[in-house]
Scaffold this active site. Structure first.
Site, PDB file in Angstrom:
ATOM      1  N   ALA A  25      -4.630   7.529  -3.987  1.00  0.00           N
ATOM      2  CA  ALA A  25      -3.267   7.054  -4.266  1.00  0.00           C
ATOM      3  C   ALA A  25      -3.408   5.576  -4.603  1.00  0.00           C
ATOM      4  CB  ALA A  25      -2.381   7.264  -3.054  1.00  0.00           C
ATOM      5  N   SER A  77       0.850  -1.205   0.000  1.00  0.00           N
ATOM      6  CA  SER A  77       0.000   0.000   0.000  1.00  0.00           C
ATOM      7  C   SER A  77       0.878   1.245   0.000  1.00  0.00           C
ATOM      8  CB  SER A  77      -0.929  -0.020   1.235  1.00  0.00           C
ATOM      9  OG  SER A  77      -1.855   1.047   1.164  1.00  0.00           O
ATOM     10  N   ASN A  78       0.303   2.388   0.409  1.00  0.00           N
ATOM     11  CA  ASN A  78       1.087   3.625   0.480  1.00  0.00           C
ATOM     12  C   ASN A  78       0.568   4.442   1.655  1.00  0.00           C
ATOM     13  OD1 ASN A  78      -1.111   5.440  -0.473  1.00  0.00           O
ATOM     14  ND2 ASN A  78      -0.931   4.151  -2.297  1.00  0.00           N
ATOM     15  N   HIS A  79       1.112   5.684   1.772  1.00  0.00           N
ATOM     16  CA  HIS A  79       0.872   6.439   3.002  1.00  0.00           C
ATOM     17  C   HIS A  79      -0.360   7.322   2.951  1.00  0.00           C
ATOM     18  CE1 HIS A  79       4.751   5.076   4.374  1.00  0.00           C
ATOM     19  NE2 HIS A  79       5.306   5.507   3.252  1.00  0.00           N
TER      20      HIS A  79
END
Ligand code: PMT
Length: 402
Positions: A277, A209-211
């Site tokens: 995102a 995943s991402n932030h």
């Protein structure tokens, strides 16, 4: 009834002009607003809570704890309840508290918790008003995006004459009505927003995943709602407290699910904002069981995910507006413009990971907005709810906006 259904917190502080808050309350109620009064301690020297409670038809709040019942007054809930936070009059003391984040009473705590726009109407003697400390606090509050209802000139309580009188209640009312009417500028519009991260499973336990926190997407949803739009959200997993009231909310996990949900909605909306995102890649296969840690290293093969903005961009109908984001770490403007054309966007909102106060997780952002027409607009670092309003304002500059 220009203010029907609008929820307004009216802060009243210690100034001789506090008596005018009674007239202002009556005008706001007559215009259809719900008014919750919060008084500072020194306001009690100038007007009684009984008067304001009677006129606002609600108990007046002042302390964190209600004296009789010991019930805690929740400033966070108040901040979420309001469509507008209006402080009239605002004294030099409260100006200073707001400008410097001092939080020593219910009014200042509610101010710091408020997500809605804030209007301030100063009132004090002219020498105080002109003092550099007061003026710098006013400028600082304006730079945060608060709306100044500037003091008017005339005879002051001290007998002197000059600028320092609180704006007349009738003028404040029309400012408030203008504010809300200008903010119905998206009524009748249907908007799709993708937001948050996606999670791409590796095995039943792990994912890529991402932030992304979802804050930017949520700010956009709130801005569109506040300005009259019907909002459809497709959100990846986020961990914010979200008031989903009035929003068609879809929670998804993976890019594929986000694409499917967004595709369902796309044909019925006027505006799409791709703030999510989205993971560009996903593991080529999801292990049925948790991958064991036998080997010292593990290599994973990834396959490209669907590009949601590009796919829906290829289906963009005449009259539909698509807004994308570009999250970059180098060659920012160039990369953003490439996305603008490749994804058939009308606007691309560039935010750079190299700018402090911009991008993931933070409550602020710093953007450079590029129109497909070539026009571009830059912002300073500002709260994400203000950046959202800026993006909405730019949407209105797109030729197809009718
Ligand atoms: O959520 P926050 O913590 O508030 O952070 C906000 C944010 C940084 C996530 C947000 O401001 C932002 O920049 N969102 C886009 C992040 C991103 O994926 O940018 P990108 O340059 O990789 O993608 C370009 C555009 O294509 C974006 O509109 C993206 O939503 C879209 N895209 C990308 C890949 C993909 N598979 N599908 C897409 O739709």
């Amino acid at each position: 009834m220009g203010l029907k259904g609008k929820k307004i917190i009216l802060g009243v502080t210690g100034s001789i002009a506090a008596y005018k808050s009674a007239f202002l309350t009556r005008l706001l109620i007559k215009a259809g607003a719900e008014v919750q009064i919060i008084m500072s301690a020194s306001a009690f020297d100038f007007i009684t809570p009984l008067t304001l409670a009677t006129l606002s038809k609600r108990p007046v709040l002042s302390q964190f704890q209600n004296d009789n019942t010991g019930v805690w007054t929740n400033h966070v809930e108040l901040g979420l309840w309001a469509d507008l936070f209006l402080v009239a009059p605002i004294s030099a003391n409260t100006l200073s508290k707001f400008a410097n984040g001092i939080c020593d009473n219910l009014l200042s705590a509610t101010y710091l918790s408020a997500r809605c726009p804030v209007m301030i109407a100063p009132a004090m003697d002219l020498d105080m008003y002109q003092h550099p400390s007061v003026q710098s606090n006013i400028q600082k509050l304006k730079s945060f995006g608060n709306i100044l209802l500037d003091a008017e000139s005339g005879e002051l309580a001290s007998g002197l004459s000059g600028q320092g009188r609180m704006m007349e209640p009738e003028n404040i009312l029309s400012k408030v009505e203008d504010f809300f009417s200008s903010r119905e500028d998206f009524s009748g519009k249907k908007v799709l927003i993708t937001m948050g991260p996606t999670q791409e499973a590796l095995d039943p336990v792990r994912y890529i995943s991402n932030h992304s926190s979802g804050k930017m997407g949520l700010a956009l949803a709130n801005a569109f709602l506040a300005r009259g739009a019907e909002v459809f959200v497709v959100s990846g997993p986020i961990y914010l407290t979200v008031n989903k009231a009035g929003v068609h909310w879809n929670d998804v996990t993976s890019a594929k699910e986000m694409y499917e949900a967004a595709s369902e909605i796309h044909s019925q909306v006027d505006i799409c904002v791709f703030a999510a995102a989205v993971a560009d890649y996903a593991p080529s296969e999801v292990a049925p069981e948790k991958i064991k840690k036998d080997n010292t290293s593990l290599s994973i093969s990834l396959v490209k995910n669907v590009d949601i903005a590009a796919e829906l961009g290829a289906r963009k109908k005449q009259g539909q507006i698509h807004v994308g984001f570009a999250l970059e770490t180098e060659n920012e403007a160039e990369n953003a413009k490439i996305k603008l054309s490749k994804k058939n966007l009308d606007l691309v909102v560039l935010n750079s990971m190299k700018e402090s106060g911009a991008g993931f997780q933070v409550d602020t952002n710093k953007v450079h907005i590029f129109h497909s027409s070539g026009l571009s607009v830059q912002s300073e670092v500002a709260p994400k709810n203000q950046i959202a309003d800026l993006i909405l304002d730019q949407i209105k500059n797109i030729p197809v906006w009718v």
